[in-house]
Design a protein around this motif. Sequence first.
Motif, PDB file in Angstrom:
ATOM      1  N   GLN A 195     -44.916 -13.832  92.507  1.00  0.00           N
ATOM      2  CA  GLN A 195     -46.217 -14.494  92.531  1.00  0.00           C
ATOM      3  C   GLN A 195     -46.237 -15.708  91.605  1.00  0.00           C
ATOM      4  O   GLN A 195     -46.761 -16.769  91.959  1.00  0.00           O
ATOM      5  CB  GLN A 195     -47.310 -13.492  92.128  1.00  0.00           C
ATOM      6  CG  GLN A 195     -47.509 -12.378  93.145  1.00  0.00           C
ATOM      7  CD  GLN A 195     -48.485 -11.317  92.669  1.00  0.00           C
ATOM      8  OE1 GLN A 195     -48.838 -11.253  91.491  1.00  0.00           O
ATOM      9  NE2 GLN A 195     -48.920 -10.469  93.581  1.00  0.00           N
TER      10      GLN A 195
ATOM     11  N   ASN B 289     -46.856  -0.352 100.166  1.00  0.00           N
ATOM     12  CA  ASN B 289     -47.696  -1.390  99.572  1.00  0.00           C
ATOM     13  C   ASN B 289     -46.859  -2.554  99.050  1.00  0.00           C
ATOM     14  O   ASN B 289     -47.158  -3.730  99.325  1.00  0.00           O
ATOM     15  CB  ASN B 289     -48.580  -0.805  98.475  1.00  0.00           C
ATOM     16  CG  ASN B 289     -47.797  -0.040  97.409  1.00  0.00           C
ATOM     17  OD1 ASN B 289     -46.596   0.224  97.535  1.00  0.00           O
ATOM     18  ND2 ASN B 289     -48.488   0.342  96.329  1.00  0.00           N
TER      19      ASN B 289
ATOM     20  N   ALA C 234     -46.429  -6.419 100.602  1.00  0.00           N
ATOM     21  CA  ALA C 234     -46.644  -7.591  99.752  1.00  0.00           C
ATOM     22  C   ALA C 234     -45.431  -8.512  99.778  1.00  0.00           C
ATOM     23  O   ALA C 234     -45.560  -9.747  99.845  1.00  0.00           O
ATOM     24  CB  ALA C 234     -46.949  -7.149  98.327  1.00  0.00           C
TER      25      ALA C 234
ATOM     26  N   THR D 277     -45.360 -10.430 103.055  1.00  0.00           N
ATOM     27  CA  THR D 277     -46.428 -11.429 103.117  1.00  0.00           C
ATOM     28  C   THR D 277     -46.076 -12.650 102.284  1.00  0.00           C
ATOM     29  O   THR D 277     -46.247 -13.799 102.724  1.00  0.00           O
ATOM     30  CB  THR D 277     -47.756 -10.821 102.634  1.00  0.00           C
ATOM     31  OG1 THR D 277     -48.066  -9.657 103.408  1.00  0.00           O
ATOM     32  CG2 THR D 277     -48.894 -11.831 102.767  1.00  0.00           C
TER      33      THR D 277
ATOM     34  N   PHE E  14     -49.172  -2.164 105.313  1.00  0.00           N
ATOM     35  CA  PHE E  14     -50.403  -1.962 104.544  1.00  0.00           C
ATOM     36  C   PHE E  14     -51.225  -0.822 105.140  1.00  0.00           C
ATOM     37  O   PHE E  14     -51.800  -0.007 104.413  1.00  0.00           O
ATOM     38  CB  PHE E  14     -51.224  -3.244 104.507  1.00  0.00           C
ATOM     39  CG  PHE E  14     -50.592  -4.366 103.725  1.00  0.00           C
ATOM     40  CD1 PHE E  14     -50.020  -4.136 102.484  1.00  0.00           C
ATOM     41  CD2 PHE E  14     -50.558  -5.663 104.237  1.00  0.00           C
ATOM     42  CE1 PHE E  14     -49.431  -5.165 101.757  1.00  0.00           C
ATOM     43  CE2 PHE E  14     -49.984  -6.697 103.524  1.00  0.00           C
ATOM     44  CZ  PHE E  14     -49.418  -6.443 102.281  1.00  0.00           C
TER      45      PHE E  14
ATOM     46  N   ASP F 146     -49.690  -6.704  89.917  1.00  0.00           N
ATOM     47  CA  ASP F 146     -50.219  -7.536  90.999  1.00  0.00           C
ATOM     48  C   ASP F 146     -51.287  -8.473  90.453  1.00  0.00           C
ATOM     49  O   ASP F 146     -52.437  -8.079  90.245  1.00  0.00           O
ATOM     50  CB  ASP F 146     -50.799  -6.636  92.098  1.00  0.00           C
ATOM     51  CG  ASP F 146     -51.406  -7.422  93.253  1.00  0.00           C
ATOM     52  OD1 ASP F 146     -51.168  -8.643  93.329  1.00  0.00           O
ATOM     53  OD2 ASP F 146     -52.110  -6.805  94.081  1.00  0.00           O
TER      54      ASP F 146
ATOM     55  N   PHE G 178     -54.307  -9.302  93.538  1.00  0.00           N
ATOM     56  CA  PHE G 178     -55.313  -8.375  94.060  1.00  0.00           C
ATOM     57  C   PHE G 178     -55.430  -7.082  93.259  1.00  0.00           C
ATOM     58  O   PHE G 178     -56.130  -6.163  93.698  1.00  0.00           O
ATOM     59  CB  PHE G 178     -54.992  -8.021  95.519  1.00  0.00           C
ATOM     60  CG  PHE G 178     -54.877  -9.204  96.432  1.00  0.00           C
ATOM     61  CD1 PHE G 178     -55.964 -10.039  96.659  1.00  0.00           C
ATOM     62  CD2 PHE G 178     -53.670  -9.499  97.054  1.00  0.00           C
ATOM     63  CE1 PHE G 178     -55.849 -11.140  97.500  1.00  0.00           C
ATOM     64  CE2 PHE G 178     -53.553 -10.596  97.899  1.00  0.00           C
ATOM     65  CZ  PHE G 178     -54.655 -11.420  98.116  1.00  0.00           C
TER      66      PHE G 178
ATOM     67  N   VAL H  54     -54.671  -2.746  98.454  1.00  0.00           N
ATOM     68  CA  VAL H  54     -53.923  -2.867  99.698  1.00  0.00           C
ATOM     69  C   VAL H  54     -54.790  -3.504 100.783  1.00  0.00           C
ATOM     70  O   VAL H  54     -54.297  -4.292 101.603  1.00  0.00           O
ATOM     71  CB  VAL H  54     -53.397  -1.485 100.147  1.00  0.00           C
ATOM     72  CG1 VAL H  54     -52.775  -1.569 101.538  1.00  0.00           C
ATOM     73  CG2 VAL H  54     -52.366  -0.959  99.153  1.00  0.00           C
TER      74      VAL H  54
ATOM     75  N   GLN I 285     -57.078  -5.765 100.426  1.00  0.00           N
ATOM     76  CA  GLN I 285     -57.133  -7.224 100.210  1.00  0.00           C
ATOM     77  C   GLN I 285     -55.801  -7.876 100.564  1.00  0.00           C
ATOM     78  O   GLN I 285     -55.776  -9.002 101.088  1.00  0.00           O
ATOM     79  CB  GLN I 285     -57.537  -7.508  98.772  1.00  0.00           C
ATOM     80  CG  GLN I 285     -58.995  -7.166  98.505  1.00  0.00           C
ATOM     81  CD  GLN I 285     -59.386  -7.261  97.042  1.00  0.00           C
ATOM     82  OE1 GLN I 285     -58.537  -7.389  96.146  1.00  0.00           O
ATOM     83  NE2 GLN I 285     -60.683  -7.188  96.771  1.00  0.00           N
ATOM     84  N   TRP I 286     -54.698  -7.194 100.311  1.00  0.00           N
ATOM     85  CA  TRP I 286     -53.405  -7.702 100.772  1.00  0.00           C
ATOM     86  C   TRP I 286     -53.393  -7.816 102.301  1.00  0.00           C
ATOM     87  O   TRP I 286     -52.906  -8.806 102.860  1.00  0.00           O
ATOM     88  CB  TRP I 286     -52.272  -6.776 100.321  1.00  0.00           C
ATOM     89  CG  TRP I 286     -51.698  -7.104  98.983  1.00  0.00           C
ATOM     90  CD1 TRP I 286     -51.883  -6.435  97.812  1.00  0.00           C
ATOM     91  CD2 TRP I 286     -50.830  -8.218  98.672  1.00  0.00           C
ATOM     92  NE1 TRP I 286     -51.183  -7.052  96.790  1.00  0.00           N
ATOM     93  CE2 TRP I 286     -50.519  -8.134  97.290  1.00  0.00           C
ATOM     94  CE3 TRP I 286     -50.278  -9.246  99.427  1.00  0.00           C
ATOM     95  CZ2 TRP I 286     -49.688  -9.054  96.650  1.00  0.00           C
ATOM     96  CZ3 TRP I 286     -49.440 -10.175  98.804  1.00  0.00           C
ATOM     97  CH2 TRP I 286     -49.163 -10.073  97.428  1.00  0.00           C
ATOM     98  N   GLU I 287     -53.941  -6.815 102.966  1.00  0.00           N
ATOM     99  CA  GLU I 287     -53.979  -6.854 104.430  1.00  0.00           C
ATOM    100  C   GLU I 287     -54.837  -8.011 104.920  1.00  0.00           C
ATOM    101  O   GLU I 287     -54.477  -8.703 105.886  1.00  0.00           O
ATOM    102  CB  GLU I 287     -54.504  -5.530 104.983  1.00  0.00           C
ATOM    103  CG  GLU I 287     -54.485  -5.474 106.510  1.00  0.00           C
ATOM    104  CD  GLU I 287     -54.994  -4.163 107.066  1.00  0.00           C
ATOM    105  OE1 GLU I 287     -55.320  -4.128 108.277  1.00  0.00           O
ATOM    106  OE2 GLU I 287     -55.070  -3.176 106.308  1.00  0.00           O
TER     107      GLU I 287
ATOM    108  N   VAL J 152     -57.061 -15.930  97.415  1.00  0.00           N
ATOM    109  CA  VAL J 152     -55.689 -15.730  96.944  1.00  0.00           C
ATOM    110  C   VAL J 152     -55.386 -16.864  95.975  1.00  0.00           C
ATOM    111  O   VAL J 152     -55.028 -17.977  96.366  1.00  0.00           O
ATOM    112  CB  VAL J 152     -54.696 -15.717  98.120  1.00  0.00           C
ATOM    113  CG1 VAL J 152     -53.329 -15.231  97.642  1.00  0.00           C
ATOM    114  CG2 VAL J 152     -55.215 -14.845  99.254  1.00  0.00           C
TER     115      VAL J 152
END
Length: 516
Positions: free
Chosen positions: A50, A120, A124, A127, A178, A193, A196, A200, A202-204, A243
């Motif tokens: 990240q 999870n 991530a 993504t 997810f 993380d 988020f 999970v 919010q990741w989706e 994000v």
Amino acid sequence: MKKYSIHTIEIIAGIVLLLTFSSCEDFLDVNKDTDKPSSATPNLLLTPVQGLMSTNCYQQGETTAYFAQQVATLSGFNAVKDRWDYRSVTRIGLFRRHFHDVASNARNLYLTAEEEGSNNYAGAGHTLMVLSTQTATDLFGQMPYREALLGNPSPPYDEQEVIYNGMLDELDLAISLFQASDESDRTMTAREDLLFAGSVSQWESFAHGLKARVLLHLTPNINQDYPLIISEIDLALSNWKDVEFNYFSANNNVWEQNQWGRSQADPPQFDYENNILNISAPTTFLLESVMGYNPTTGEIKDPRMPLMMTPGNVAGFSGPETSPYLSVAPSVGRSELRDDDEYPDLYDSYMTGDYSPQPFMVIEELYFIKAEAAFRLNQVGTAFDAFQSGIAAHMLRVGVAPADISSFLASDMVPNSAGDLTLSAIMMQKWLALYLQAEAWVDMRRYQYSDEIYVGLIRPENLANFWEDNETGKWIQRIPYDNQTEEIFNKPELERLGAFQNPDWLKVPLWWAGTN
């Protein structure tokens, strides 16, 4: 607010050293399995991926904001930013930053997560891999994809169609991971993380939003699958969190500052480009064509303008030559009668403070994607609602008061009804909402810099000599590959594409942009 704390810096430094030493060991251990992920567990990999992606997003925006005419240099003489000339550039760091910094670590992230059954972290990792791949291919075009990161120093370049199909498949995989996530996954908290805090759902939502962006890039030139785009946006909006990468503001450590800021943070041991906003100014296209500023009367029509820049140091306003909001045309630079400090200061805005969050994808982009897709389907009511929501979301981010937002939406600066809405209004407001973000340049190339869409846009005049004056329809379409790696390891591929030491390669539109 999630912070970029000192433990993050230690992890990033450790990962970078791990990669460095691993690459050295490759020459000594011929039996090493180059496909095997590092021994680090996924919770130790997520944070640095990240952090590295945040710097990648900065560098992408710093490169493209000049091509998109959001800002321009005060001198007008910068070879790359003003003249579109990369011939003397010896390093294109953005190529390395995708493959070496983000993608290699993202791959290790999802491989280690899949190996231990942590859906999870695996989701991530996939993504973030797509985010890095998408932003990279939309700068360069063709690039290694199917055989990238597998130990081959000279992987073949794939066409963008292959890359885009792969990204869509990978996003579908991430979404399924997810959805399969449960209590058996490794714990993911705000410590690991920074986006988020382990949510999970919010990741989706992010994966759905990113899928909508990828699908939008295929329009209007490849296909017109606007209903699917709207469906993905609605899924994203159902549980959306912006994000953004937030920086730690307790000290002045350069590792913990936004590189867009006045301090021009320069993390050690890297070849990142410092921002040059101190010798840049807003373009005339930004101030006058998009924000409606009148330099003769000094009337400010868009309340975002004084919040996105500080007025220049002028003695007193008496007309356009002494406006506190002087602007420049790309490749022209400032007036010889003006000093640099008489032009607006671009620092300390919502994007350009030392501790401003670095956006990966924010809600106003989702609204404008939906507005464009709905408008193309002639769903003008839906398009207008999304259009207004996009403007309002960006204004709130910039710091505009709610009453001023309402006044602006009722003004003659924007369409006031669904029947008055135009594609040009949608795209110009989106361009403004994506200030200093690389996605703004993607849209301009999707529409091939059309002055019917971007009203008032003019191609710079003083370009490098390989940009012929009579090539008025020719605009910069891509940036060149890193000559410090690709000319050494992948010269045959560059020659096959016609990209080897060929400045005209910059004129070739990307696959999704059609032909010029």
